[in-house]
Design a protein around this motif. Sequence first.
Motif, PDB file in Angstrom:
ATOM      1  N   SER A  46      -6.972  -0.564  -5.218  1.00  0.00           N
ATOM      2  CA  SER A  46      -7.189   0.090  -3.930  1.00  0.00           C
ATOM      3  C   SER A  46      -7.730  -0.942  -2.955  1.00  0.00           C
ATOM      4  N   ASP A  47      -7.424  -0.754  -1.675  1.00  0.00           N
ATOM      5  CA  ASP A  47      -7.998  -1.639  -0.649  1.00  0.00           C
ATOM      6  C   ASP A  47      -9.422  -1.213  -0.299  1.00  0.00           C
TER       7      ASP A  47
ATOM      8  N   ILE B  60     -14.815   4.556  -2.902  1.00  0.00           N
ATOM      9  CA  ILE B  60     -13.739   5.510  -3.198  1.00  0.00           C
ATOM     10  C   ILE B  60     -14.335   6.893  -3.374  1.00  0.00           C
TER      11      ILE B  60
ATOM     12  N   LYS C 287       1.298   5.696  -1.159  1.00  0.00           N
ATOM     13  CA  LYS C 287       0.784   6.990  -1.598  1.00  0.00           C
ATOM     14  C   LYS C 287       1.613   7.467  -2.793  1.00  0.00           C
TER      15      LYS C 287
ATOM     16  N   PHE D 157      -4.632   9.712  -1.169  1.00  0.00           N
ATOM     17  CA  PHE D 157      -5.122   8.330  -1.244  1.00  0.00           C
ATOM     18  C   PHE D 157      -3.942   7.359  -1.309  1.00  0.00           C
ATOM     19  N   GLU D 158      -4.240   6.100  -0.990  1.00  0.00           N
ATOM     20  CA  GLU D 158      -3.247   5.034  -1.061  1.00  0.00           C
ATOM     21  C   GLU D 158      -3.685   4.007  -2.109  1.00  0.00           C
ATOM     22  N   MET D 159      -2.708   3.301  -2.671  1.00  0.00           N
ATOM     23  CA  MET D 159      -3.021   2.319  -3.693  1.00  0.00           C
ATOM     24  C   MET D 159      -1.898   1.298  -3.776  1.00  0.00           C
TER      25      MET D 159
ATOM     26  N   LEU E 208       0.849  -1.189   0.000  1.00  0.00           N
ATOM     27  CA  LEU E 208       0.000   0.000   0.000  1.00  0.00           C
ATOM     28  C   LEU E 208       0.887   1.242   0.000  1.00  0.00           C
TER      29      LEU E 208
ATOM     30  N   LEU F 211      -6.806   7.451  -9.343  1.00  0.00           N
ATOM     31  CA  LEU F 211      -7.891   7.297  -8.369  1.00  0.00           C
ATOM     32  C   LEU F 211      -9.211   6.992  -9.071  1.00  0.00           C
TER      33      LEU F 211
ATOM     34  N   MET G 164      -9.398   3.450 -10.470  1.00  0.00           N
ATOM     35  CA  MET G 164      -9.644   2.432  -9.435  1.00  0.00           C
ATOM     36  C   MET G 164     -11.109   2.430  -9.019  1.00  0.00           C
TER      37      MET G 164
END
Length: 493
Positions: free
Chosen positions: A463-464, A470, A168, A486-488, A166, A314, A317
């Motif tokens: 993405s989690d 989202i 950023k 956001f994280e991915m 994970l 983003l 996803m």
Amino acid sequence: MEWPLGLSSLPLIAAVLLLLLIRKIFGRRGNLPPGPRPLPILGNLLQLKSREIHKPILELSKKYGPVYTLYIGPKPAVVLCGYEAVKEALVDHGEKFSGRAELPIVDITSKGYGIAFSNGERWKVLRRFSLATLRDFGMGKRSIEERIQEEIQCLLEIFQETQGSLYKPAFFIRRSVSNVVCSVIFGNRFEYTDPKLQTLLDLVAENLRRLDNIWVQLYNFIPSLMNHLPGPHHKLGENYQAQLDYAEDIVREHEATFDPSSPRDYVDAFLLKMQQESKNPHTEFNLPNLLSSALDIFFAGQESVSSTLSYSLLILMKYPHIKEKVQAEIENVIGRTCKPSMEDRRKMPYTEAVIHEVMRFIDFFPLGTPHAVTEDTVFRGYTLPKGTMILPILHSVLYDPSLYKRPHEFDPEHFLDQKGQFKKIEGFMAFSAGKRACPGEGLARMQLFLYLTSILQKFDIRSDIAPNDIDLSPEYSGVGKMTPSFEMRFIPY
């Protein structure tokens, strides 16, 4: 000694004087369009109290029409909403609407030098030069496309090292895109952890945040008073001066190794023009214009492209079915081993549609940049005196239902015809329009295509967070929309 009219008349006299003052400040100049009644000094500012200023502006247009007058403090500004009004002004009457509004905040930053906030002959000369230089960037030893491809490889290696954890991405995307712009302007790239690059990016980000500060906004309305008051608005000028100092250090390094027969980058090209026009006392090719122009291009090329690219990841996803179509097109046209190139773009209509829809949907600069009319102008039956501020609301064009069937939805079909081919839309104004359209548009388009296709060629992005959960809501600065944090995960193929 008695006053001629008696003390009892003083309140009346004061009221009359106040009324005359208000009329002088807010009285109609020319025949401006109607709009909401302004308050003394503040104008219509209280009606614009929102971090999403475009929303109350659009609400007012429902009552007063697509062309109306707002008072920004004591100064009138003519608002243009919707594709037809903005096109009529910026495109059909482009020369008359090509001025840049005079903003007091510019007096403590660029002081009217450079491209973004200059006017008249200075703006025309610098814009013409900058467009030609950016367009003709075969002047260096490598083409700009090759520079972008090399920088992308550095970014892909960073993503590869995450090993699907994970992550950023915004930090390194911003630095990678900055390096492309730096290579064009300054001829150098920086390591992603380089303190000099970090300093410049921090200065730019800090000034963006300061634009949303009430003290800075008040300076634009009552500069004569704010000049004498302490506050963060003074820091804006100090911050910009630090950016100028940064650019000047690089220019001095260029001067020491300058070869007129082989310009390496934008700075060298500008230094060559300075040398050629050294005997012209009226030349616009001087150090202040070089420094401010370089910073203008850096900001426009770095901030908008990096935010748009991050937002693209983003959005894809959130809409995995769209991501899969882009990946399939990459597989069919480019494959897994060849580097994406600009030659591929014409054969990838769906990817091109997705990129355009991202730019439209995220609406990076919803208000646009204030214009001004360059002469007394009759527009839709109204008379706009020379210098009148014009606010072309780009959000109202990018979300115009007459151009886009579902403007509030993310839908690449907006840019595809019935045969699935890419469809140009005249009202696509993500880079503004007319004489003041962004001079770096070509470079930005190139970067977005090459970066996005290169990332999706090598990685699946995940993405989690479940796609439906989202959140695409932007963060706001004083001038535009910023990508939310956001994280991915980057999963190698």
